[in-house]
Design an enzyme around this catalytic site. Structure first.
Site, PDB file in Angstrom:
ATOM      1  CD  GLU A  57      38.375 -56.585  22.125  1.00  8.72           C
ATOM      2  OE1 GLU A  57      39.064 -55.827  21.450  1.00  8.72           O
ATOM      3  OE2 GLU A  57      38.026 -56.350  23.294  1.00  8.72           O
TER       4      GLU A  57
ATOM      5  CB  CYS B 234      38.483 -55.506  26.250  1.00  2.95           C
ATOM      6  SG  CYS B 234      38.062 -54.157  25.169  1.00  2.95           S
TER       7      CYS B 234
END
Lengths: 521, 521
Positions: free
Chosen positions: B259, B296
């Site tokens: 990720e 994120c």
């Protein structure tokens, strides 16, 4: 070629079908495409994608059913052309057509059943502290246009409208096929059937295209095109690795499902071998020589404990092999590679016997033997030889059989022949084999892959480039889907798969619990 | 470090925890490991794998529950150390501990529910012609030892016993964690808790190890080790791409779940903006400055049609921003990267406003604006700036908003603020956004990821290296599993998940139909 509904003749080198049984070239002439054709097909696929993916599952199911019906309608002409271009016997091709239409209809059934949507709903908890829980829903959506590379050895079932194409179209992905040079005429007939089905269903023409060209040239260009979002491939290890490398080198890497290389070990346990060694030897040669051994699941390795049972197996196999006629291989190139592979084995292992000799483009079946220590010390002895060639590994005991099981690379299949007296040995062997193979089978032969819901045609590298999936069976659709979550999306805007009232009639996971279409929100 | 249950001090460079709020180094000293430590941890993991994967789902569920309980027992000391090493406020870390134990318990629940087995049975049809149908059964098995790379920004929830570790352990995979330099002390406390749980459960010590070292050095060695079969990573685009390249270059490539990078666009539709522009502007700054923007899912891009609504939004955002205090960033390196990223944006876009200035290691929040054409022409304006930084893209009309939606890279999230009057616009926008993001959310902010069954924390490249999965929520377990088919396996040898009588009490798909534990074979 057919690009987005329009027949196009390439500007590259000419190719022609070749009848390996008759040893003669076939009309008409086809020509390779180039980067411009890749561009055109990929652009059309990208344009088609938003429209095609928005079709209902029922519409796509009817489309797949229609392709199947059109392939059946093409019937005799299609079968005759595939027989001519492959050298495979007519009953085999007739059966393969049935398998191909069966695959298309299986995915139509999968679409109608609906679990492929992966629908999940976690209901809101507005009063939860310290923060409220939002409403979160999940479904799968298609990845985008898919490039499919046809295989040589199944001119119908792993080709233009084969399993990769059927599963990608089912998922909602437009497909650009690179047809295989070994059967351009068959590819054209099938592509015309798909194209007619696209038109009849009112789908965007870019939903499907067929290109011809080399792997390193046109194939790499196709995989590198930014509009292509996934790749299906069945073929050699070298070819698959090249496509995987091209996909990984893109600015945006994409998944590659390459089915590549497997020698499909068969473990003969002592009880089975003692009781029916000769019978197993004859059956083994039947599986080995089927279709000139041109199967991904051809039994290229036999592992057994040395002794009278194995001697009986070998003697029966040698006799059956000697009577096995030389049969045509798919192409002269494949026949040449086969002969070279056999020669390499001959330099490293002891010859047990060969089938009847034939011409340059036939398969002169070959059986070798070696001991376990030699086998484990040599990577070359593990290399796939595409065609009827197999190696018997003689082990000192079942512990050495286990060492072989630990020492092999990833495989599509692993087979065990066991009597009830072998169950203790089998129980030790099974966990080793399931770590190495996508399918473990008992008391049969690996050739013949049932198209069903529980099938896995896949396995650890180098059998495939992605062991998390299967290219045969209903799970194959999952390769071309990804999950999306919808958080607090207004009810009027929710996709039907996760909408209130369950308009699609799906099984859904609600707050973690599976709920049938008859119940639930 | 802890290698297979044994505390080990590395022989490499020293590192120490650093308190960014106090600006001081923390005791004790830790040291980097080297290739020998990687070897030792990977060998122990490989040795543990056959034993660990053979445990029952219930045994693994109890193990995960026990880890959760031990983390809670570590309570105050653990929280204090994580606060000190991250500079994040205590309530945030307390909440994160709850999330971490919640994740572990969610996977325990997933294990007990059993659908992760993917159990399927296609029954034999011995009388089928031309060939009988074999009995084929399918279940999922774990891939093997998994390397997990801790993230800096969630010292508990995406770290040593975070989501990747919890889902890999649930799947039956031993885990080797590379701890993050930003919180070695927190990592040690958590690793000791996991190690104690391993010992108490009687599991092989190699089930879990913690290493320290650099990404390019120790990290690459870990990903390249042939015994490692999958990788979980949360961090920068550069770091993720390097690990993906290392994994692809192995003789046997393995999946990498990285990720990486997302700017999480927020689309403000005209109705919502007109009605509550100022309110949205204030809420936006709340999300932007949360945790110094070190998420994120930080909202790094606002897309809206120019006009009075957007003016009100901008004015309120500027005012709220001006009052936003400078807050500590996780590490001096991250603070430096943030400042450089903001400088780059400043060179290419117009400054709207900044938060309160602070010291060198604090986040001096920044907000910029540009027009849609400039944005679409510049890759730099799409680059993630890790920290509180965002860019408002002013569009001429909703068509230009759609063009921005088409022009952005893959994202973890895409957010829409819409009133009922906006639904027609939203209906056009939604299909574009679901192609770009793993999660589409309405009328909220992307920070805050609910851990549940329907969550997708993932998305198209470069948000992640593999959009087919999620790293948060119950589906994360699927990343570490692959299907195996069992054909005609004797009933006495079948794994319990697919055995007759359904001893595990699973939902199974039988001949294509979902069957509850109460029914079926």
């Amino acid at each position: 070629m057919i690009i987005a509904g329009t027949p196009v003749t390439g500007t590259g080198p000419q190719i022609r079908g070749f009848d390996p049984a008759a040893g003669q070239q076939l009309d008409p002439v086809y020509r390779y495409g180039d980067a411009n054709d890749v561009q055109a097909a990929a652009a059309a696929a990208a344009e088609a994608f938003p429209v095609y993916r928005a079709t209902t599952a029922e519409a796509r199911a009817r489309f797949l059913d229609d392709i199947a019906a059109r392939l059946e309608a093409a019937g005799e002409g299609l079968i005759a052309r595939a027989v001519a271009e492959s050298g495979l016997p007519q009953p085999r091709i007739t059966g393969e057509l049935g398998r191909t239409t069966g695959q298309l209809r299986l995915f139509a059934e999968v679409l109608r059943e609906g679990s492929w949507n992966g629908a999940r709903i976690d209901t809101a908890q507005p009063d939860r502290t310290p923060v409220p829980r939002p409403d979160v829903r999940q479904r799968f959506i298609p990845l985008g246009p898919v490039a499919v590379f046809s295989a040589s050895n199944f001119p119908l079932a792993f080709s233009v409208a084969g399993g990769d194409t059927a599963s990608a179209l089912a998922a909602g992905c437009p497909v650009v096929v690179k047809g295989h040079d070994a059967h351009p005429g068959t590819s054209e007939i099938v592509a015309r059937a798909v194209t007619a089905a696209v038109a009849d269903a009112g789908l965007p023409p870019g939903t499907f295209s067929l290109l011809f060209g080399t792997g390193p040239g046109l194939g790499t260009a196709l995989v590198s095109d930014p509009r292509i979002k996934a790749v299906g491939f069945t073929g050699s290890r070298g070819g698959g690795l090249a496509l995987a490398a091209a996909a990984a080198a893109r600015p945006e890497p994409i998944p590659v499902y390459a089915e590549m290389s497997s020698i499909n070990p068969v473990f003969l346990l002592p009880g089975a071998l003692g009781g029916r060694g000769a019978e197993l030897g004859r059956a083994f040669i039947g599986s080995l020589t089927l279709g000139s051994g041109q199967f991904c699941t051809n039994p290229g390795l036999i592992v057994a404990v040395d002794g009278p049972g194995l001697d009986a197996f070998v003697a029966a196999a040698r006799a059956a092999l000697a009577a096995a006629p030389a049969t045509a291989m798919l192409t002269p190139v494949i026949a040449g590679n086969y002969a070279a592979g056999v020669q390499k084995l001959a330099a490293r292992a002891e010859l047990v016997g060969r089938g009847e000799p034939g011409g340059e483009t036939t398969c002169h079946a070959a059986l070798f033997t070696t001991d376990a220590q030699t086998f484990l010390a040599s990577d070359d002895l593990q290399a796939e030889v595409f065609g009827s060639s197999s190696l018997i590994v003689r082990c000192a005991d079942t512990a050495e059989m286990q060492a072989v099981a630990r020492g092999i690379e990833g495989q599509l299949t692993a087979t065990v022949h066991a009597d009830e007296s072998d169950h203790d040995v089998a129980r030790e062997l099974l966990p080793l084999l399931e770590l190495k193979a996508g399918r473990v089978l008992f008391d049969g032969w690996p050739t013949g892959v049932e198209v069903c819901h529980a099938m896995v045609h896949g396995g650890p590298f180098p059998a495939t480039s992605d062991s998390r999936t299967t290219s045969v069976g209903s799970r194959a659709i999952e390769r071309f889907l990804r999950p999306v979550a919808y958080q607090n999306v207004p009810k009027a805007l929710l996709p039907s798969a996760v909408a209130d009232g369950n308009p699609d009639g799906l099984w859904r996971r609600v707050d973690g619990v599976l709920v049938s279409p008859a119940e639930g929100p």
